[in-house]
Design an enzyme around this catalytic site. Structure first.
Site, PDB file in Angstrom:
ATOM      1  N   ASP A  62     -33.933   1.187  -1.857  1.00 37.86           N
ATOM      2  CA  ASP A  62     -33.602   0.338  -0.695  1.00 37.86           C
ATOM      3  C   ASP A  62     -32.131   0.543  -0.327  1.00 37.86           C
ATOM      4  OD1 ASP A  62     -35.286  -2.281   0.585  1.00 37.86           O
ATOM      5  OD2 ASP A  62     -33.138  -2.198   1.037  1.00 37.86           O
TER       6      ASP A  62
ATOM      7  N   TRP B 135     -43.502  -5.658  -3.621  1.00 33.36           N
ATOM      8  CA  TRP B 135     -44.407  -4.520  -3.809  1.00 33.36           C
ATOM      9  C   TRP B 135     -44.169  -3.870  -5.181  1.00 33.36           C
ATOM     10  CZ3 TRP B 135     -45.945  -0.911   0.832  1.00 33.36           C
ATOM     11  CH2 TRP B 135     -46.519  -1.683   1.846  1.00 33.36           C
TER      12      TRP B 135
ATOM     13  N   ASP C 103     -42.593  -0.017   2.945  1.00 33.59           N
ATOM     14  CA  ASP C 103     -42.683  -1.261   3.728  1.00 33.59           C
ATOM     15  C   ASP C 103     -41.341  -1.491   4.445  1.00 33.59           C
ATOM     16  OD1 ASP C 103     -44.054  -3.599   4.512  1.00 33.59           O
ATOM     17  OD2 ASP C 103     -43.158  -4.778   2.903  1.00 33.59           O
TER      18      ASP C 103
ATOM     19  N   LYS D  50     -45.537   1.368   6.715  1.00 28.60           N
ATOM     20  CA  LYS D  50     -45.592   0.377   7.794  1.00 28.60           C
ATOM     21  C   LYS D  50     -45.001   0.956   9.077  1.00 28.60           C
ATOM     22  CE  LYS D  50     -42.781  -3.262   7.607  1.00 28.60           C
ATOM     23  NZ  LYS D  50     -42.399  -4.491   6.912  1.00 28.60           N
TER      24      LYS D  50
ATOM     25  N   ASP E 133     -30.325   5.124   1.606  1.00 26.27           N
ATOM     26  CA  ASP E 133     -30.907   5.064   2.952  1.00 26.27           C
ATOM     27  C   ASP E 133     -31.977   6.157   3.016  1.00 26.27           C
ATOM     28  OD1 ASP E 133     -31.446   5.442   5.648  1.00 26.27           O
ATOM     29  OD2 ASP E 133     -29.355   5.203   6.274  1.00 26.27           O
TER      30      ASP E 133
ATOM     31  N   GLY F  71     -38.537  -6.862  -3.570  1.00 24.02           N
ATOM     32  CA  GLY F  71     -39.215  -6.309  -4.748  1.00 24.02           C
ATOM     33  C   GLY F  71     -40.664  -6.741  -4.960  1.00 24.02           C
TER      34      GLY F  71
HETATM   35  C1  LIG Z   1     -39.851  -6.153   4.665  1.00 26.57           C
HETATM   36  S1  LIG Z   1     -38.631  -5.646   3.536  1.00 26.57           S
HETATM   37  C2  LIG Z   1     -39.595  -4.942   2.227  1.00 26.57           C
HETATM   38  C3  LIG Z   1     -40.288  -5.975   1.416  1.00 26.57           C
HETATM   39  C4  LIG Z   1     -40.853  -5.428   0.120  1.00 26.57           C
HETATM   40  N1  LIG Z   1     -42.006  -4.561   0.357  1.00 26.57           N
HETATM   41  C5  LIG Z   1     -41.284  -6.541  -0.784  1.00 26.57           C
HETATM   42  O1  LIG Z   1     -42.496  -6.703  -1.030  1.00 26.57           O
HETATM   43  O2  LIG Z   1     -40.402  -7.262  -1.283  1.00 26.57           O
HETATM   44  C6  LIG Z   1     -37.969  -4.219   4.320  1.00 26.57           C
HETATM   45  C7  LIG Z   1     -36.878  -3.525   3.541  1.00 26.57           C
HETATM   46  O3  LIG Z   1     -36.593  -2.280   4.178  1.00 26.57           O
HETATM   47  C8  LIG Z   1     -35.253  -1.966   3.863  1.00 26.57           C
HETATM   48  N2  LIG Z   1     -34.732  -0.871   4.707  1.00 26.57           N
HETATM   49  C9  LIG Z   1     -34.544  -0.884   6.038  1.00 26.57           C
HETATM   50  N3  LIG Z   1     -34.036   0.282   6.458  1.00 26.57           N
HETATM   51  C10 LIG Z   1     -33.907   1.073   5.354  1.00 26.57           C
HETATM   52  C11 LIG Z   1     -33.437   2.402   5.132  1.00 26.57           C
HETATM   53  N4  LIG Z   1     -32.986   3.168   6.160  1.00 26.57           N
HETATM   54  N5  LIG Z   1     -33.436   2.893   3.885  1.00 26.57           N
HETATM   55  C12 LIG Z   1     -33.874   2.122   2.856  1.00 26.57           C
HETATM   56  N6  LIG Z   1     -34.329   0.853   2.997  1.00 26.57           N
HETATM   57  C13 LIG Z   1     -34.357   0.334   4.233  1.00 26.57           C
HETATM   58  C14 LIG Z   1     -34.540  -3.285   4.071  1.00 26.57           C
HETATM   59  O4  LIG Z   1     -33.283  -3.312   3.425  1.00 26.57           O
HETATM   60  C15 LIG Z   1     -35.547  -4.278   3.484  1.00 26.57           C
HETATM   61  O5  LIG Z   1     -35.209  -4.594   2.160  1.00 26.57           O
END
Ligand SMILES: C[S@@+](CC[C@H](N)C(=O)[O-])C[C@H]1O[C@@H](n2cnc3c(N)ncnc32)[C@H](O)[C@@H]1O
Length: 203
Positions: A72, A57, A111, A151, A88, A55
């Site tokens: 997420d 961002w 992200d 990203k 998803d 969270g």
């Molecule tokens: C690096 S973290 C994001 C960090 C966030 N921007 C922050 O500042 O806290 C990446 C996130 O992408 C999510 N994620 C990965 N694949 C996903 C998908 N198919 N659908 C939704 N979320 C996904 C992961 O669960 C994870 O929480």
């Protein structure tokens, strides 16, 4: 050796800064830096944050005075002013849930990271899939003139991805914020001034 130490210190710097400022992730500083440079999000904007957990961002965007819808695949602890949807981003039903909250957004930021396998090529391709999924959502919900940040892990498909995204934006570039770890493969596509293209919404 001294270089290694400096790198570690910098990583720790953002880790500790996040703790100090109450951000849930050091990633918060990447968005703060990109927003300072590219002016992506303004007060009262409606912002869609994809791959939002834990969270950081979303916290930054809420602090900027924008309305946030965060998505997420994993759970996220609540944040004042943030609507959280579990889903998803590669699935159609998630797009439907997003549209049910707001039909148009001023900015879509993503992200999302795949589960890292350690294989550079595999991780790159998985991240490209997520970036394309985010872009697909953006094409459906971004208002004309809106901004997009996503990203991607660098690799062989990166130029192809850029070529796919670029016709839709007035301003477009890849950018690596200072808060990204120097050895990281991650890079962010920044697209400003979204335009809808004819026949582009087939999927
Ligand atoms: C690096 S973290 C994001 C960090 C966030 N921007 C922050 O500042 O806290 C990446 C996130 O992408 C999510 N994620 C990965 N694949 C996903 C998908 N198919 N659908 C939704 N979320 C996904 C992961 O669960 C994870 O929480």
């Amino acid at each position: 050796m001294a270089g290694q130490r400096r790198k570690k210190d910098r990583q720790d710097y953002y880790y500790w800064e996040a703790k100090k400022k109450g951000y849930r992730s050091r990633a918060a500083f990447k968005l703060l830096q990109m927003n300072k440079t590219f002016k992506l999000i303004k007060k009262k904007n409606r912002v869609l944050d994809l791959g939002a957990s834990p969270g950081g961002w979303s916290q930054v965007v809420a602090e900027l005075g924008a309305e946030v819808v965060a998505v997420d695949i994993n759970p996220m602890q609540s944040i004042d002013g943030v609507i959280f949807l579990r889903g998803d981003i590669t699935q159609d039903e998630t797009l439907e849930k997003i549209k049910a909250v707001l039909s148009e957004y001023d900015a879509v930021i993503c992200d999302a990271s795949p589960k890292i396998t350690g294989n550079w090529t595999v991780d790159h391709l998985l991240s490209v899939d997520l970036a394309r999924a985010a872009f697909r959502i953006a094409r459906h919900v971004l208002k004309p003139g809106g901004n997009f940040v996503v990203k991607v892990f660098q690799g062989e498909e990166i130029q192809k991805v850029f070529n796919e995204f670029k016709p839709y934006f007035h301003f477009k570039k890849f950018h690596s914020p200072q808060a990204s770890r120097k050895r990281s493969a991650e890079i962010y596509f920044i697209g400003k001034g979204f335009r809808r293209l004819k026949n582009a919404l087939a999927r």
